[in-house]
Structures are given as C-alpha cells and as structure tokens.
Design a protein around this motif. Structure first.
Motif, PDB file in Angstrom:
ATOM      1  N   GLU A 258       0.834  -1.205   0.000  1.00  0.00           N
ATOM      2  CA  GLU A 258       0.000   0.000   0.000  1.00  0.00           C
ATOM      3  C   GLU A 258       0.875   1.263   0.000  1.00  0.00           C
ATOM      4  OE1 GLU A 258      -2.511  -0.249   3.392  1.00  0.00           O
ATOM      5  OE2 GLU A 258      -4.059  -1.429   2.377  1.00  0.00           O
ATOM      6  N   ILE A 259       1.942   1.230   0.788  1.00  0.00           N
ATOM      7  CA  ILE A 259       2.847   2.383   0.826  1.00  0.00           C
ATOM      8  C   ILE A 259       3.515   2.593  -0.528  1.00  0.00           C
ATOM      9  CG2 ILE A 259       4.995   3.281   1.851  1.00  0.00           C
ATOM     10  CD1 ILE A 259       4.212   1.975   4.465  1.00  0.00           C
ATOM     11  N   VAL A 260       3.952   1.485  -1.148  1.00  0.00           N
ATOM     12  CA  VAL A 260       4.609   1.588  -2.464  1.00  0.00           C
ATOM     13  C   VAL A 260       3.659   2.182  -3.497  1.00  0.00           C
ATOM     14  CG1 VAL A 260       5.585   0.261  -4.378  1.00  0.00           C
ATOM     15  CG2 VAL A 260       6.283  -0.236  -2.017  1.00  0.00           C
ATOM     16  N   LYS A 269      10.461  10.838 -13.024  1.00  0.00           N
ATOM     17  CA  LYS A 269      10.270  10.169 -14.314  1.00  0.00           C
ATOM     18  C   LYS A 269      11.114   8.894 -14.395  1.00  0.00           C
ATOM     19  CE  LYS A 269      10.579  10.943 -19.307  1.00  0.00           C
ATOM     20  NZ  LYS A 269      10.964  11.899 -20.366  1.00  0.00           N
ATOM     21  N   ASP A 270      10.436   7.810 -14.690  1.00  0.00           N
ATOM     22  CA  ASP A 270      11.071   6.497 -14.873  1.00  0.00           C
ATOM     23  C   ASP A 270      11.789   5.991 -13.623  1.00  0.00           C
ATOM     24  OD1 ASP A 270      10.223   6.312 -17.535  1.00  0.00           O
ATOM     25  OD2 ASP A 270      11.959   7.438 -18.246  1.00  0.00           O
ATOM     26  N   GLN A 271      11.400   6.494 -12.451  1.00  0.00           N
ATOM     27  CA  GLN A 271      11.906   5.905 -11.212  1.00  0.00           C
ATOM     28  C   GLN A 271      11.048   4.694 -10.867  1.00  0.00           C
ATOM     29  OE1 GLN A 271      11.939   8.911  -8.108  1.00  0.00           O
ATOM     30  NE2 GLN A 271      14.170   9.167  -8.245  1.00  0.00           N
ATOM     31  N   ASN A 272      11.700   3.557 -10.597  1.00  0.00           N
ATOM     32  CA  ASN A 272      10.978   2.329 -10.279  1.00  0.00           C
ATOM     33  C   ASN A 272      11.173   1.978  -8.803  1.00  0.00           C
ATOM     34  OD1 ASN A 272      10.055   1.779 -12.956  1.00  0.00           O
ATOM     35  ND2 ASN A 272      12.146   1.114 -13.474  1.00  0.00           N
ATOM     36  N   ILE A 273      10.079   1.584  -8.170  1.00  0.00           N
ATOM     37  CA  ILE A 273      10.137   1.151  -6.771  1.00  0.00           C
ATOM     38  C   ILE A 273       9.821  -0.329  -6.722  1.00  0.00           C
ATOM     39  CG2 ILE A 273       9.188   1.442  -4.456  1.00  0.00           C
ATOM     40  CD1 ILE A 273       8.487   4.308  -5.221  1.00  0.00           C
ATOM     41  N   ILE A 274      10.757  -1.117  -6.212  1.00  0.00           N
ATOM     42  CA  ILE A 274      10.598  -2.570  -6.162  1.00  0.00           C
ATOM     43  C   ILE A 274      10.525  -2.999  -4.698  1.00  0.00           C
ATOM     44  CG2 ILE A 274      11.673  -4.781  -6.705  1.00  0.00           C
ATOM     45  CD1 ILE A 274      13.034  -3.437  -9.064  1.00  0.00           C
ATOM     46  N   TYR A 275       9.501  -3.814  -4.393  1.00  0.00           N
ATOM     47  CA  TYR A 275       9.338  -4.313  -3.028  1.00  0.00           C
ATOM     48  C   TYR A 275       9.366  -5.831  -3.044  1.00  0.00           C
ATOM     49  CZ  TYR A 275       7.063  -5.934   1.212  1.00  0.00           C
ATOM     50  OH  TYR A 275       6.767  -6.607   2.371  1.00  0.00           O
ATOM     51  N   ASN A 276      10.029  -6.410  -2.036  1.00  0.00           N
ATOM     52  CA  ASN A 276       9.975  -7.858  -1.876  1.00  0.00           C
ATOM     53  C   ASN A 276      10.062  -8.214  -0.394  1.00  0.00           C
ATOM     54  OD1 ASN A 276      12.948  -7.166  -2.055  1.00  0.00           O
ATOM     55  ND2 ASN A 276      13.074  -9.318  -1.447  1.00  0.00           N
ATOM     56  N   HIS A 277       9.469  -9.326  -0.041  1.00  0.00           N
ATOM     57  CA  HIS A 277       9.443  -9.802   1.342  1.00  0.00           C
ATOM     58  C   HIS A 277      10.094 -11.167   1.416  1.00  0.00           C
ATOM     59  CE1 HIS A 277       8.097 -10.506   5.455  1.00  0.00           C
ATOM     60  NE2 HIS A 277       7.648 -11.694   5.055  1.00  0.00           N
ATOM     61  N   VAL A 278      10.882 -11.392   2.465  1.00  0.00           N
ATOM     62  CA  VAL A 278      11.544 -12.682   2.692  1.00  0.00           C
ATOM     63  C   VAL A 278      11.028 -13.274   3.998  1.00  0.00           C
ATOM     64  CG1 VAL A 278      13.754 -13.840   3.066  1.00  0.00           C
ATOM     65  CG2 VAL A 278      13.613 -11.930   1.463  1.00  0.00           C
ATOM     66  N   GLY A 279      10.627 -14.529   3.949  1.00  0.00           N
ATOM     67  CA  GLY A 279      10.126 -15.202   5.143  1.00  0.00           C
ATOM     68  C   GLY A 279       8.697 -15.671   4.957  1.00  0.00           C
ATOM     69  N   LYS A 280       8.391 -16.796   5.572  1.00  0.00           N
ATOM     70  CA  LYS A 280       7.039 -17.339   5.449  1.00  0.00           C
ATOM     71  C   LYS A 280       6.035 -16.509   6.249  1.00  0.00           C
ATOM     72  CE  LYS A 280       8.587 -22.115   4.770  1.00  0.00           C
ATOM     73  NZ  LYS A 280       8.508 -23.509   5.275  1.00  0.00           N
ATOM     74  N   ASN A 281       6.461 -16.009   7.371  1.00  0.00           N
ATOM     75  CA  ASN A 281       5.564 -15.217   8.212  1.00  0.00           C
ATOM     76  C   ASN A 281       5.495 -13.780   7.690  1.00  0.00           C
ATOM     77  OD1 ASN A 281       3.953 -14.323  10.296  1.00  0.00           O
ATOM     78  ND2 ASN A 281       5.652 -14.093  11.751  1.00  0.00           N
ATOM     79  N   THR A 282       4.327 -13.200   7.689  1.00  0.00           N
ATOM     80  CA  THR A 282       4.165 -11.810   7.234  1.00  0.00           C
ATOM     81  C   THR A 282       3.520 -10.927   8.303  1.00  0.00           C
ATOM     82  OG1 THR A 282       1.997 -12.292   6.245  1.00  0.00           O
ATOM     83  CG2 THR A 282       3.943 -12.532   4.825  1.00  0.00           C
ATOM     84  N   GLU A 283       3.273 -11.486   9.475  1.00  0.00           N
ATOM     85  CA  GLU A 283       2.588 -10.713  10.515  1.00  0.00           C
ATOM     86  C   GLU A 283       3.607 -10.110  11.496  1.00  0.00           C
ATOM     87  OE1 GLU A 283      -0.460 -11.639  14.124  1.00  0.00           O
ATOM     88  OE2 GLU A 283      -1.041 -12.353  12.143  1.00  0.00           O
TER      89      GLU A 283
END
Length: 395
Positions: A258-260, A269-283
């Motif tokens: 949501e923040i991204v 212009k042409d700035q890319n924001i990439i998000y990734n999460h590592v780990g099975k838990n997300t809470e």
C-alpha cells in the motif's frame, strides 16, 4: 676515693649538661655534654660568671638573683623543670630545661645545674605549629572558596530556574504555533491539491503540455509544504512526549505494498520502486502509523535524492529473532565526514544543494524506531547511494 671517682665518671659521661657554680655565680666545673651544648672548652668557662652562658635579659638579672639569695636566703634559681634559653659561643641561642639544686661541699654552698637540650623538641613543636597554621589557612581558604562556589551555584541555579521557566513558556508558545500553523495550512493546501487534481481531470482531453507541466509543479510544491508541516508537527509531539505507541498486529507485506502504491505517485520520471518480502511469516506486532511514517520518510528521501531512471528497493524480512526493513537507493549518497550528524534535527548534508527538505525526517524516524524498541543503521558513500536498515526484535 672510689665514690668520688664514680661520681666524676657519672658527671663526665652524662648525656645532659651539668654545671656547678659557687654562691657568687662563678663556674666551678662543666661536664663534656655542657661544653658541647655551649661550644666552649672547660678552660673558657671555669672561673667565669655563669651569666656568660645567658642571653639578655637573664644575663643582666642573674647577679641580682645571686645577691638576693645571699641576703635573703631565697633562691630564684632553685627548682626543676624551668624552660630557659642558653647562649652559645657563636652567639646563637637554644632552648633547654634547667634543674638547679643547692649542694654543700666542704663547708661551701654550691649550686648544680642540670641542662636538658630541648632544641629538637622545640623544632618539632614549631613545625607542628607551622603545619597546624598551614592547615588552618588551607581550611580557611577552601572554606572561602567553597562559600564562593555555593554562592555561584545558587546564583546559577536561580538563573537556570528562570531560564527553564522561559523555556517552558517558549515551548508552550512553539507548540501552540506549530499546532495552529499545521491546522491553518492544511485546509488551503488540501484545497489547492484538490483543485489541481480537478484541473488535471478537466484538461485531460486538451493535451496541453504547459498545463500538465504547471500542474505537476503545483502538486509537487503542495507535497513538499505538506511534508514540512508534518515534520514539524511530528517533532513537536515527540519533544512534548505526546507520541504513544499503539501496538497491534498486521500483515507487513500488504502494508508495504500500500505504501509503495501511494509513494509511486511521488516518483520522478522512470523511477521504479521494487518491493519484496523474505520469510514465510508476514505478521508483525508494531504501531502501524509510526512504522508507516518511518518507511514513507525513508522512501521519500530515496526518491528525492535519486535521479530519474533509477530503482529504489524496499525489502522486509522476518526470521526467528527479528523483523528487518531495508530501503536502498543509488542516489547522491551522504559524505562520510557527515555521517555522525545524520540523525540530528535540522541537519542536511552539504551535497543536497537546492533539493527541498527540513532536515527533520531522519530525526523523526530515529525517535519512532526507538519508541518501538528498534534500531536504525545506514551505509552510504557520495554518489554511490544509501542503504538504511531498521531492525525490530520479534515480540
């Protein structure tokens, strides 16, 4: 003969001086110890008046003492333990304790004087008195200094109290000013933002490049001013201790996406924001609003200090012990010599140039991360980008 020899041996070897005089004050004998004390040889003393061994005024009075005794029978000099002063051959004087006893020998009245040198004792007493006086002077000096220090501290305390009162008043005034400015500016800024969005919608079909350009400038200026007001408001609340951590569980992956999506609208212009999460838990169990402010601030800085056609990475990771957030860019970076000041309020690196900002954002991030029991670190070099890492213990 044996008794006389024994007596002579005792007198000759006594450690105290022994002098005998007749009733006219003439010295009849003097032992080696007395000679050593007065620095005379026996030949220089025997046959002369005992007053030669006395400094004034005793020297002048001694004949009167002898004469009084001869007429009245009352001896001024008889007794033990009198402290008197002796006169040496070299003119110097020394203290000694004198004991005098009357002796009748072969029908003559004689007086024996026993002399115990007090030089060392008096020297020790004088040193003790000097040391005592020195201690008294030191105590007096330090007492005076202490009193002056107490007066200075009392005065300083009064000045500090007065200063604190003034600071409290200024703090209250600043708080009211910031609150008023924040609320008073937010309404017109919201109106400007809304109007700019409506103009953009109404003119979408006109395809006028100049309109689009100026709308972009209006929206950018509004965003910058809004950020400044928010920064001041956050700092004011943090300094006043009004920030309370509202703990709660939420899905970090959904939260960050949501923040991204929101911050992508601010990208160049042409700035890319990439998000990734590592780990099975997300809470995670944190304060949503405080964490959002931290991530949004770091992401905004990454956009602001990076050029067009660049990539900004946001990553989250949950393992058994900790929850970690990283924000990485390849922008202008932070000069090494300025790293130590980075989290200070109102600090801005010298290489930021005309890029707008208050220098409060990272100070706010540090405060909020600390409130949530986390830590923040960074790595950066000029023109090589910056990596911020926030770490929270798993609760």
């Amino acid at each position: 003969m044996k008794n006389e020899a024994l007596l002579n041996s005792i007198v000759e070897n006594a450690i105290d001086g022994i002098i005998t005089i007749n009733d006219r004050g003439i010295v009849e004998s003097i032992n080696p110890a007395a000679c050593q004390l007065f620095l005379y040889s026996p030949e220089e003393v025997v046959g002369r008046n005992i007053s030669m061994l006395m400094p004034p005024p005793d020297k002048e009075r001694h004949d009167d003492y002898i004469e009084r005794y001869r007429h009245t029978g009352q001896a001024h000099i008889i007794g033990y333990g009198r402290d008197v002063i002796g006169l040496k051959k070299d003119g110097s004087v020394f203290p000694f304790r004198l004991g005098v006893s009357e002796v009748k020998y072969e029908g003559e009245r004689m007086f024996a004087g026993f002399i115990h040198d007090l030089s060392h004792q008096k020297e020790a007493e004088n040193r003790l008195m000097e040391y005592t006086q020195h201690l008294e002077d030191v105590v007096k000096e330090r007492t005076t200094s202490l009193n002056e220090t107490i007066e200075e501290l009392t005065k300083a305390k009064e000045e500090v109290s007065l200063s604190l009162e003034k600071e409290k008043e200024l703090g209250k005034l600043k708080s009211r000013l910031l609150s008023m400015a924040s609320h008073e500016f937010r309404t017109p800024l919201s109106s400007i933002q809304l109007s700019a969005s409506l103009i953009e919608r109404y003119t979408a079909q006109l395809e006028n490049a100049n309109v689009e350009k100026h709308l972009y400038k209006i929206k950018g200026a509004v965003n910058n001013l809004t950020t400044i007001l928010n920064d001041f408001l956050h700092v004011e609340k943090a300094e006043a201790g009004k920030v309370e951590v509202k703990w709660g569980s939420f899905d970090i992956e959904h939260f960050c996406r949501e923040i991204v999506d929101e911050i992508q609208l601010l990208a160049k212009k042409d700035q890319n924001i990439i998000y990734n999460h590592v780990g099975k838990n997300t809470e995670v169990f944190l304060d949503r609003n405080l964490l959002r402010n931290c991530i949004f601030n770091l992401m905004s800085n990454a956009i602001k200090y990076s050029g067009e056609n660049t990539t900004i990475h946001l990553s989250t990771c949950i393992d058994a012990d900790s929850f970690t957030i990283t924000v990485e860019d390849n922008g202008i970076g932070i000069p090494k010599e300025e790293h130590k000041h980075l989290f200070e309020a109102f600090f801005r690196a010298q290489n930021t140039g005309n890029i707008p900002g208050t220098g409060l954002g990272l100070n706010i991030v540090l405060r909020y991360v600390t409130l949530m029991n986390g830590t923040i670190n960074f790595k950066s070099a000029t023109n090589e980008g910056t990596l911020f890492t926030i770490t929270f213990p798993i609760q």
